[in-house]
Design a protein around this motif. Structure first.
Motif, PDB file in Angstrom:
ATOM      1  N   PHE A   1       0.810  -1.218   0.000  1.00 49.42           N
ATOM      2  CA  PHE A   1       0.000   0.000   0.000  1.00 49.42           C
ATOM      3  C   PHE A   1       0.846   1.271   0.000  1.00 49.42           C
ATOM      4  N   SER A   2       2.149   1.143   0.250  1.00 54.12           N
ATOM      5  CA  SER A   2       3.036   2.299   0.117  1.00 54.12           C
ATOM      6  C   SER A   2       3.069   2.797  -1.321  1.00 54.12           C
ATOM      7  N   LEU A   3       2.946   1.892  -2.274  1.00 57.96           N
ATOM      8  CA  LEU A   3       2.882   2.301  -3.685  1.00 57.96           C
ATOM      9  C   LEU A   3       1.657   3.159  -3.947  1.00 57.96           C
ATOM     10  N   LEU A   4       0.526   2.771  -3.375  1.00 56.37           N
ATOM     11  CA  LEU A   4      -0.696   3.557  -3.513  1.00 56.37           C
ATOM     12  C   LEU A   4      -0.528   4.924  -2.861  1.00 56.37           C
ATOM     13  N   GLY A   5       0.098   4.960  -1.685  1.00 54.27           N
ATOM     14  CA  GLY A   5       0.338   6.237  -1.007  1.00 54.27           C
ATOM     15  C   GLY A   5       1.232   7.156  -1.813  1.00 54.27           C
ATOM     16  N   GLY A   6       2.266   6.607  -2.449  1.00 53.28           N
ATOM     17  CA  GLY A   6       3.138   7.405  -3.298  1.00 53.28           C
ATOM     18  C   GLY A   6       2.416   7.927  -4.522  1.00 53.28           C
ATOM     19  N   TYR A   7       1.581   7.088  -5.125  1.00 59.68           N
ATOM     20  CA  TYR A   7       0.821   7.505  -6.304  1.00 59.68           C
ATOM     21  C   TYR A   7      -0.152   8.634  -5.959  1.00 59.68           C
ATOM     22  N   ILE A   8      -0.881   8.460  -4.860  1.00 59.99           N
ATOM     23  CA  ILE A   8      -1.836   9.490  -4.447  1.00 59.99           C
ATOM     24  C   ILE A   8      -1.125  10.795  -4.141  1.00 59.99           C
ATOM     25  N   SER A   9       0.023  10.691  -3.502  1.00 59.74           N
ATOM     26  CA  SER A   9       0.807  11.885  -3.188  1.00 59.74           C
ATOM     27  C   SER A   9       1.261  12.601  -4.448  1.00 59.74           C
ATOM     28  N   ASP A  10       1.776  11.855  -5.410  1.00 62.03           N
ATOM     29  CA  ASP A  10       2.303  12.465  -6.625  1.00 62.03           C
ATOM     30  C   ASP A  10       1.212  12.986  -7.559  1.00 62.03           C
ATOM     31  N   SER A  11       0.072  12.306  -7.590  1.00 64.05           N
ATOM     32  CA  SER A  11      -0.937  12.678  -8.573  1.00 64.05           C
ATOM     33  C   SER A  11      -2.064  13.553  -8.036  1.00 64.05           C
ATOM     34  N   ARG A  12      -2.336  13.511  -6.738  1.00 60.92           N
ATOM     35  CA  ARG A  12      -3.523  14.210  -6.230  1.00 60.92           C
ATOM     36  C   ARG A  12      -3.250  15.247  -5.137  1.00 60.92           C
ATOM     37  N   PHE A  13      -2.738  14.787  -3.994  1.00 61.36           N
ATOM     38  CA  PHE A  13      -2.770  15.618  -2.799  1.00 61.36           C
ATOM     39  C   PHE A  13      -1.459  16.286  -2.417  1.00 61.36           C
ATOM     40  N   GLY A  14      -0.350  15.742  -2.808  1.00 67.41           N
ATOM     41  CA  GLY A  14       0.937  16.226  -2.318  1.00 67.41           C
ATOM     42  C   GLY A  14       1.330  15.463  -1.066  1.00 67.41           C
ATOM     43  N   ARG A  15       2.587  15.631  -0.658  1.00 65.84           N
ATOM     44  CA  ARG A  15       3.111  14.840   0.460  1.00 65.84           C
ATOM     45  C   ARG A  15       2.440  15.167   1.784  1.00 65.84           C
ATOM     46  N   LYS A  16       2.346  16.448   2.095  1.00 68.13           N
ATOM     47  CA  LYS A  16       1.825  16.838   3.411  1.00 68.13           C
ATOM     48  C   LYS A  16       0.389  16.362   3.607  1.00 68.13           C
ATOM     49  N   LYS A  17      -0.477  16.606   2.645  1.00 65.33           N
ATOM     50  CA  LYS A  17      -1.877  16.193   2.774  1.00 65.33           C
ATOM     51  C   LYS A  17      -2.016  14.674   2.804  1.00 65.33           C
ATOM     52  N   THR A  18      -1.178  13.978   2.042  1.00 60.93           N
ATOM     53  CA  THR A  18      -1.233  12.515   2.039  1.00 60.93           C
ATOM     54  C   THR A  18      -0.803  11.956   3.389  1.00 60.93           C
ATOM     55  N   ILE A  19       0.222  12.541   3.996  1.00 57.83           N
ATOM     56  CA  ILE A  19       0.666  12.088   5.317  1.00 57.83           C
ATOM     57  C   ILE A  19      -0.428  12.333   6.352  1.00 57.83           C
ATOM     58  N   VAL A  20      -1.024  13.512   6.334  1.00 60.99           N
ATOM     59  CA  VAL A  20      -2.074  13.833   7.311  1.00 60.99           C
ATOM     60  C   VAL A  20      -3.288  12.940   7.096  1.00 60.99           C
ATOM     61  N   LEU A  21      -3.705  12.778   5.837  1.00 56.29           N
ATOM     62  CA  LEU A  21      -4.842  11.911   5.548  1.00 56.29           C
ATOM     63  C   LEU A  21      -4.538  10.467   5.945  1.00 56.29           C
ATOM     64  N   GLY A  22      -3.331   9.998   5.645  1.00 53.40           N
ATOM     65  CA  GLY A  22      -2.937   8.647   6.035  1.00 53.40           C
ATOM     66  C   GLY A  22      -2.936   8.470   7.542  1.00 53.40           C
ATOM     67  N   ALA A  23      -2.454   9.471   8.267  1.00 54.86           N
ATOM     68  CA  ALA A  23      -2.420   9.383   9.732  1.00 54.86           C
ATOM     69  C   ALA A  23      -3.835   9.349  10.320  1.00 54.86           C
ATOM     70  N   VAL A  24      -4.752  10.124   9.758  1.00 56.55           N
ATOM     71  CA  VAL A  24      -6.136  10.123  10.248  1.00 56.55           C
ATOM     72  C   VAL A  24      -6.798   8.776   9.966  1.00 56.55           C
ATOM     73  N   ILE A  25      -6.625   8.269   8.749  1.00 58.23           N
ATOM     74  CA  ILE A  25      -7.175   6.952   8.397  1.00 58.23           C
ATOM     75  C   ILE A  25      -6.579   5.883   9.303  1.00 58.23           C
ATOM     76  N   TYR A  26      -5.281   5.937   9.494  1.00 57.02           N
ATOM     77  CA  TYR A  26      -4.577   4.966  10.335  1.00 57.02           C
ATOM     78  C   TYR A  26      -5.109   5.007  11.762  1.00 57.02           C
TER      79      TYR A  26
END
Length: 176
Positions: free
Chosen positions: A60-85
């Motif tokens: 799922f790290s591949l999915l996180g990298g893809y979402i970061s690069d294509s949609r949200f950026g690193r900061k938003k992806t980390i925050v969204l991932g932390a909330v989901i987690y």
């Protein structure tokens, strides 16, 4: 970014990664035992499902990298991932606590919610793992390119190595 502010950002990023890995290894190390004692899995099936969950947590790290690069950026992806987690980990914790309260639980629906929460937690972890090292390196603009490469390489290989070593240890423990 100022002197102390830069280091505070790096400390917060590393703290996020530390908490994510601590939770993942805590669950990973006791998942086989929980599956056997509370859900009635055999040794073999509990070990296999624990290894499958560990593999998906890394994939799922591949999915996180893809979402970061294509949609949200690193900061938003980390925050969204932390909330989901966080919320998925909370659900897993509540479910395991219910097993401590009583043994008269309907396993079908609770088991489905348990596995769904574990895999949702892996999705959130993928958003964190794929981006936290690179985002941390971005905070330190004055480091050399070689140090930045080593920072990224370490963050890429660490989850794969730790998950594979955890899965191997569980396989060995199951048979000896």
């Amino acid at each position: 970014m100022g002197g102390y502010q830069k280091y505070f950002s790096v400390a917060a990023i590393l703290g996020c990664e530390f908490c994510e890995r601590l939770a993942a290894f805590g669950i990973g190390s006791s998942l086989t035992l929980f599956l056997r004692s509370k859900l009635g899995y055999t040794i073999e099936s509990a070990t296999i499902w624990t290894a499958v969950w560990g593999a998906f947590a890394t994939i799922f790290s591949l999915l996180g990298g893809y979402i970061s690069d294509s949609r949200f950026g690193r900061k938003k992806t980390i925050v969204l991932g932390a909330v989901i987690y966080f919320f998925a980990l909370l659900a897993v914790s509540i479910i395991t606590y219910l097993f401590e309260l009583t043994d008269d639980l309907e396993l079908g629906s609770i088991e489905a919610i348990f596995w769904l929460s574990l895999y949702i937690m892996s999705i959130g972890g993928g958003g964190i793992k794929a981006n936290v090292g690179v985002f941390g390196a971005d905070q330190l603009h004055d480091i050399t390119r070689a140090n930045s490469y080593n920072f990224n390489e370490m963050d890429t290989t660490e989850p794969m190595m730790s998950d594979s070593s955890q899965s191997s240890a569980e396989l060995v423990q199951s048979y000896w």
